[in-house]
Design a protein around this motif. Structure first.
Motif, mmCIF file in Angstrom:
data_model
loop_
_atom_site.group_PDB
_atom_site.id
_atom_site.type_symbol
_atom_site.label_atom_id
_atom_site.label_comp_id
_atom_site.label_asym_id
_atom_site.label_seq_id
_atom_site.Cartn_x
_atom_site.Cartn_y
_atom_site.Cartn_z
ATOM 1 N N GLY A 78 0.832 -1.042 -0.057
ATOM 2 C CA GLY A 78 0.170 -0.074 -0.100
ATOM 3 C C GLY A 78 0.876 1.496 -0.038
ATOM 4 O O GLY A 78 0.326 2.477 -0.007
ATOM 5 N N VAL A 79 1.984 0.989 0.031
ATOM 6 C CA VAL A 79 3.088 2.442 -0.104
ATOM 7 C C VAL A 79 3.735 2.414 -1.542
ATOM 8 O O VAL A 79 4.337 1.503 -1.874
ATOM 9 C CB VAL A 79 4.225 2.122 1.061
ATOM 10 C CG1 VAL A 79 5.045 3.381 0.873
ATOM 11 C CG2 VAL A 79 3.585 2.234 2.463
ATOM 12 N N VAL A 80 3.563 3.531 -1.896
ATOM 13 C CA VAL A 80 4.148 3.866 -3.120
ATOM 14 C C VAL A 80 5.247 4.940 -3.031
ATOM 15 O O VAL A 80 5.110 5.831 -2.465
ATOM 16 C CB VAL A 80 3.050 4.447 -4.267
ATOM 17 C CG1 VAL A 80 3.806 4.958 -5.527
ATOM 18 C CG2 VAL A 80 2.161 3.297 -4.676
ATOM 19 N N THR A 108 -1.483 7.603 -10.025
ATOM 20 C CA THR A 108 -2.553 6.818 -10.538
ATOM 21 C C THR A 108 -3.109 5.507 -9.438
ATOM 22 O O THR A 108 -4.149 5.027 -9.676
ATOM 23 C CB THR A 108 -2.657 6.041 -11.787
ATOM 24 O OG1 THR A 108 -1.577 5.303 -11.712
ATOM 25 C CG2 THR A 108 -2.425 7.218 -13.001
ATOM 26 N N SER A 109 -2.174 5.156 -8.657
ATOM 27 C CA SER A 109 -2.319 4.023 -7.953
ATOM 28 C C SER A 109 -3.474 4.483 -6.682
ATOM 29 O O SER A 109 -3.772 5.544 -6.392
ATOM 30 C CB SER A 109 -1.011 3.862 -7.198
ATOM 31 O OG SER A 109 -0.991 2.935 -6.359
ATOM 32 N N ASP A 110 -3.858 3.263 -6.159
ATOM 33 C CA ASP A 110 -4.770 3.211 -4.894
ATOM 34 C C ASP A 110 -4.357 3.118 -3.962
ATOM 35 O O ASP A 110 -4.822 2.793 -2.830
ATOM 36 C CB ASP A 110 -5.897 2.451 -5.198
ATOM 37 C CG ASP A 110 -6.670 2.440 -6.375
ATOM 38 O OD1 ASP A 110 -7.026 3.728 -6.927
ATOM 39 O OD2 ASP A 110 -7.349 1.566 -6.995
ATOM 40 N N ALA A 111 -2.823 3.466 -3.665
ATOM 41 C CA ALA A 111 -2.113 3.171 -2.337
ATOM 42 C C ALA A 111 -2.570 4.224 -1.581
ATOM 43 O O ALA A 111 -3.078 5.059 -1.635
ATOM 44 C CB ALA A 111 -0.742 3.762 -2.656
ATOM 45 N N ARG A 163 -3.846 18.225 -1.609
ATOM 46 C CA ARG A 163 -5.114 17.531 -2.090
ATOM 47 C C ARG A 163 -5.014 16.328 -1.894
ATOM 48 O O ARG A 163 -5.992 15.429 -1.790
ATOM 49 C CB ARG A 163 -5.041 17.851 -3.701
ATOM 50 C CG ARG A 163 -5.875 19.430 -4.062
ATOM 51 C CD ARG A 163 -6.207 19.328 -5.272
ATOM 52 N NE ARG A 163 -5.241 19.146 -6.380
ATOM 53 C CZ ARG A 163 -4.446 20.348 -6.833
ATOM 54 N NH1 ARG A 163 -4.639 21.421 -6.323
ATOM 55 N NH2 ARG A 163 -3.494 20.006 -7.762
ATOM 56 N N ILE A 164 -3.524 15.536 -2.131
ATOM 57 C CA ILE A 164 -3.657 14.132 -1.977
ATOM 58 C C ILE A 164 -4.198 13.616 -0.518
ATOM 59 O O ILE A 164 -4.814 12.801 -0.238
ATOM 60 C CB ILE A 164 -2.166 13.716 -2.290
ATOM 61 C CG1 ILE A 164 -1.929 13.833 -3.600
ATOM 62 C CG2 ILE A 164 -1.982 12.130 -1.940
ATOM 63 C CD1 ILE A 164 -0.603 13.337 -4.059
ATOM 64 N N ARG A 189 -5.672 10.071 2.082
ATOM 65 C CA ARG A 189 -4.271 9.434 1.926
ATOM 66 C C ARG A 189 -3.364 10.073 2.697
ATOM 67 O O ARG A 189 -3.308 11.123 3.098
ATOM 68 C CB ARG A 189 -3.989 9.161 0.546
ATOM 69 C CG ARG A 189 -4.740 8.300 -0.132
ATOM 70 C CD ARG A 189 -4.790 8.008 -1.618
ATOM 71 N NE ARG A 189 -5.033 9.225 -2.526
ATOM 72 C CZ ARG A 189 -5.079 9.295 -3.688
ATOM 73 N NH1 ARG A 189 -4.714 8.309 -4.523
ATOM 74 N NH2 ARG A 189 -5.603 10.291 -4.099
ATOM 75 N N SER A 190 -2.014 9.099 2.922
ATOM 76 C CA SER A 190 -0.983 10.028 3.577
ATOM 77 C C SER A 190 0.303 10.255 2.564
ATOM 78 O O SER A 190 0.381 9.391 1.604
ATOM 79 C CB SER A 190 -0.453 8.830 4.376
ATOM 80 O OG SER A 190 -1.611 8.291 5.374
ATOM 81 N N VAL A 191 0.984 11.280 2.838
ATOM 82 C CA VAL A 191 2.201 11.672 2.140
ATOM 83 C C VAL A 191 3.355 11.821 3.077
ATOM 84 O O VAL A 191 3.378 12.487 3.981
ATOM 85 C CB VAL A 191 1.978 12.908 1.103
ATOM 86 C CG1 VAL A 191 2.875 13.344 0.347
ATOM 87 C CG2 VAL A 191 0.673 12.657 0.242
#
Length: 755
Positions: free
Chosen positions: A507-509, A661-664, A690-691, A696-698
């Motif tokens: 789940g991590v990109v 594009t990933s659903d990570a 925005r992410i 989601r996490s950044v």
């Protein structure tokens, strides 16, 4: 040009007249010689087109032309740039961010010549005496370990990645790409008289297993023909393990999976034969010296007192000191040069020139502060000023306000990017830039701004007892649902912590700084998958097959193969690239260009800039892809622009756009602001927020204070680099860092926001 157009001091000025390289709009500008000039402007404004593609390219072309035609065949070929005139050029030395040779025999020590000096010291002082300095070289026969031939490691093939022993050959036991049941390669084994295709590999006798896996080339018959049989391991090594870079992505992935590399048992990874490997100077071997960090090696060198090596000692100490001053003290001489980041590579290249006796040379730098913490930027600036003060001209492409401030002259290009750029917006001293109406001038003195309200974490990702590289048993919680900035000086352990402990999780990109692969045929549309969508739309609208709209397939111009240009090899002269006369550079067959979508042909679509393309493809998957390219600050890229023409920063942002594009649930970004203008950094911050706002996490590994200030949480690693780092020295919000932090990051953040 009239006589009145010349100034009395015109020999002290590089005069550019009518430059039209790439997006430059007939640019004319004067740049002072023996001064430090910084070229600024938003990404894609034309900075590189002026400095690299015009000034540096013409200087290097003219120098190469002084050599004989025979010698020129061994030199890079530079085409004359599109410019009316260039006057008063001096020899240009380009120090860019192109990666150093990704060669297993190239190290930091060999790339800087530091290892050559160290070899000289050992050849004079070693106990026992071994011989000349060549005996301490792992790249020469007399010095290299005979077992690994100087590579320090041995590569083997992991047989578990080649076969599934629970299956039979008929059931697909061979898992190598292109070796499946029914293929030609499969027949070699399934139809071998010595193997039963219906017998599980786990039940093979030792003789059958050896024949299947390891048999050396042997004459045999297959299908009534004489042929050569060889075991699967040597076959795979021969077929797949040579020239892997040119192969398809799934083949490269297989090679990476199937390769196992371990230190050479004979030399222990030192690469050297026994005699040079065991000889010592002051109780240390040359292998130990090469493994030390530069900050450890320097005092050892300074302790050498033998007058016989005084000149070598002085040169060696000087180069090591320069590396420390460049913020590279955490590196070791045995570090492979191909593993360095673009910023590290550029600083390594710079080491050679700091002690050079050459003067009146033009040094060209491409964002020399890339990858540097603000703590190290001042030292880099001082070194560029030293080069200038020796009588050299320094041309720097840079966005960092600290570097702009120390310039003698600033040239700001713009006002926008791509077709909206390519003009001189400002040219003069730095003091006048802030007062100008340029985008750079308006943002130059604006301090970073902290978030008004930080987000509340939704949970955390735990890292426990991390010891990768220089990490000292680090345990830390990474908050989720927020924007986390991982900070610290270069070499402190940021990447070791995040790459080594977080990026491999499900789940991590990870979007790191490794270069994206691409040929002249690759472009933003192909890399992001946008072209597949566009080709399908063209096919549906015109009732034809989609492959017609690929310049790599059925639609390609037969004369140029879809390149749009013809390359002519002129043997002893530089090759010539000319526009294809058949297609006029449009790359497609004439019949393909009769089909239209939204009133445009396929080549017209590929010539659109991203921002213009969004006005055409404003719905569906195509629009989503184009918006991501806008979000990462690439509105000016043309959809069909070759990837080989993009800068390192542009390639990284393209990679980032494709990764989104990933659903990570978590995105890890390694210095996403690298190569970004102040205005583009604002765009990046908006995208990162925005992410996070989507749930989601950044996690960003960053030096840019404008990005760090916008984070919800900071994890600061340090306090120093290399063995002086590797510890978590602060965790908390940016506001808490301003109030309580005393690390280099805290000091510079406090200064930047005016606290």
């Amino acid at each position: 040009m009239t006589a009145n157009d010349r100034q009395p001091d015109h020999h002290d000025t590089i005069r550019v007249r009518g430059a039209r390289a790439h997006n430059l709009k007939n640019v004319s500008v004067d740049l002072p010689k023996r001064k430090l000039t910084v070229a600024t402007g938003v990404s894609g404004s034309g900075k590189s087109s002026l400095i690299f593609a015009t000034i540096a390219a013409e200087s290097r072309r003219l120098i190469n032309e002084t050599y004989s035609a025979f010698a020129q065949t061994y030199l890079p070929a530079y085409r004359r740039p599109e410019v009316d005139s260039l006057e008063n050029l001096t020899a240009a030395i380009v120090i860019d961010q192109e990666p150093l040779a990704a060669n297993a025999r190239s190290t930091v020590g060999t790339a800087t010549d530091v290892y050559s000096l160290l070899r000289l010291v050992f050849s004079r002082l070693s106990t026992p005496h071994v011989g000349s300095s060549s005996h301490f070289s792992f790249n020469l026969p007399e010095g290299m370990c005979p077992a690994c031939e100087g590579l320090g490691r041995l590569a083997s093939i992991d047989e578990t990645q080649l076969v599934d022993r629970s299956r039979t050959l008929n059931e697909g036991a061979i898992t190598v790409p292109n070796f499946g049941p029914g293929t030609w390669y499969w027949r070699y084994y399934a139809e071998s008289e010595r193997l039963d295709p219906d017998k599980r590999l786990a039940d093979y006798t030792p003789e059958e297993w050896a024949w299947l896996m390891y048999q050396e080339p042997t004459k045999t018959r297959l299908g009534g023909m004489n042929t050569t049989y060889e075991g699967l391991v040597p076959k795979v090594r021969r077929v797949f393990f040579k020239d892997t870079e040119s192969r398809q992505r799934h083949i490269r992935a297989f090679v990476e999976r199937a390769s196992t590399v371990s230190p050479c048992p004979d030399c222990g990874g030192t690469r050297l034969a026994e005699a040079p490997r065991t000889a010592t100077v002051n109780g240390s071997t040359i292998g130990e010296c090469a493994r030390w960090e530069i900050t450890e090696l320097l005092p050892w060198v300074e302790s050498l007192a033998d007058p016989a090596i005084a000149p070598a000692r002085a040169s060696l100490a000087g180069m090591l000191t320069a590396m420390v001053d460049l913020g590279l003290g955490y590196l070791s001489l045995d570090r492979e040069s191909g593993t360095l980041s673009g910023g590290e590579a550029q600083r390594v290249k710079m080491v050679r020139h700091l002690g050079s006796p050459l003067t009146d040379v033009t040094y060209v730098f491409d964002e020399p502060t890339a990858g540097l913490h603000p703590h190290d930027v001042a030292r880099m600036s001082d070194l560029m000023l030293q080069l200038r003060d020796k009588g050299n001209t320094i041309l720097v492409i840079e966005h960092n306000p600290q570097v702009i401030a120390i310039a003698d002259h600033v040239v700001d290009l713009g006002p926008g990017a791509g077709d909206a750029g390519g003009r001189i917006v400002y040219s003069g001293p730095p003091s006048g830039l802030s007062a100008s109406e340029s985008v750079t001038g308006r943002l130059l003195d604006r301090p970073p701004r902290l978030r008004d309200t930080v987000r509340t974490p939704t949970g955390h990702l735990a890292i426990r007892h991390a010891t990768t590289n220089n990490l000292k048993d680090v345990s830390v919680d990474i908050p989720t649902g927020v924007l986390v900035a991982v900070t610290g000086v270069a070499g402190s352990g940021k990447s070791s912590l995040i790459h080594g402990s977080l990026s491999a999780r499900e789940g991590v990109v990870l979007v790191d700084q490794s270069p994206i692969r691409g040929s002249r045929r690759s472009n933003p549309a192909t890399f992001t998958g946008l072209l597949d969508t566009i080709r399908a739309a063209f096919a549906k609208a015109n009732g034809v097959k989609a492959s017609l709209f690929s310049s790599n397939s059925d639609g390609a111009c037969p004369a140029c193969g879809g390149h749009g240009v013809i390359y002519t090899d002129l043997a002893v002269m530089a090759g010539v690239t000319t526009t294809c006369e058949e297609c006029g550079g449009r790359r497609f067959k004439p019949e393909v260009l009769t089909h239209r979508l939204h009133g445009l042909t396929i080549d017209e679509v590929l010539n659109l800039e991203v921002s213009d393309a969004l006005a055409v493809f404003h719905t569906g998957k195509a629009a989503a892809t184009l918006r991501r390219l806008l979000d990462v600050g690439l509105p000016y890229l043309r959809l069909g622009q070759p990837l080989t023409s993009l800068s390192g920063g542009e390639r990284q942002r393209l990679k980032l756009a494709a990764s989104l594009t990933s659903d990570a649930h978590t995105y890890v970004l390694d210095e996403p602001s690298s190569g970004l203008h102040l205005a583009d950094t604002d765009t990046l911050n908006a995208m990162l927020n925005r992410i996070v706002d989507t749930g989601r996490s950044v996690v960003v590994i960053e030096h840019n204070l404008a990005v760090i200030a916008q984070a919800d949480w900071i994890i600061d690693i340090g306090p120093g680099a290399g063995h002086e780092g590797g510890q978590v020295i602060f965790t908390g919000t940016p506001a808490e860092m301003l109030d309580n932090g005393d690390s280099p990051t805290a000091v510079h953040l406090r200064k930047a926001v005016g606290g």
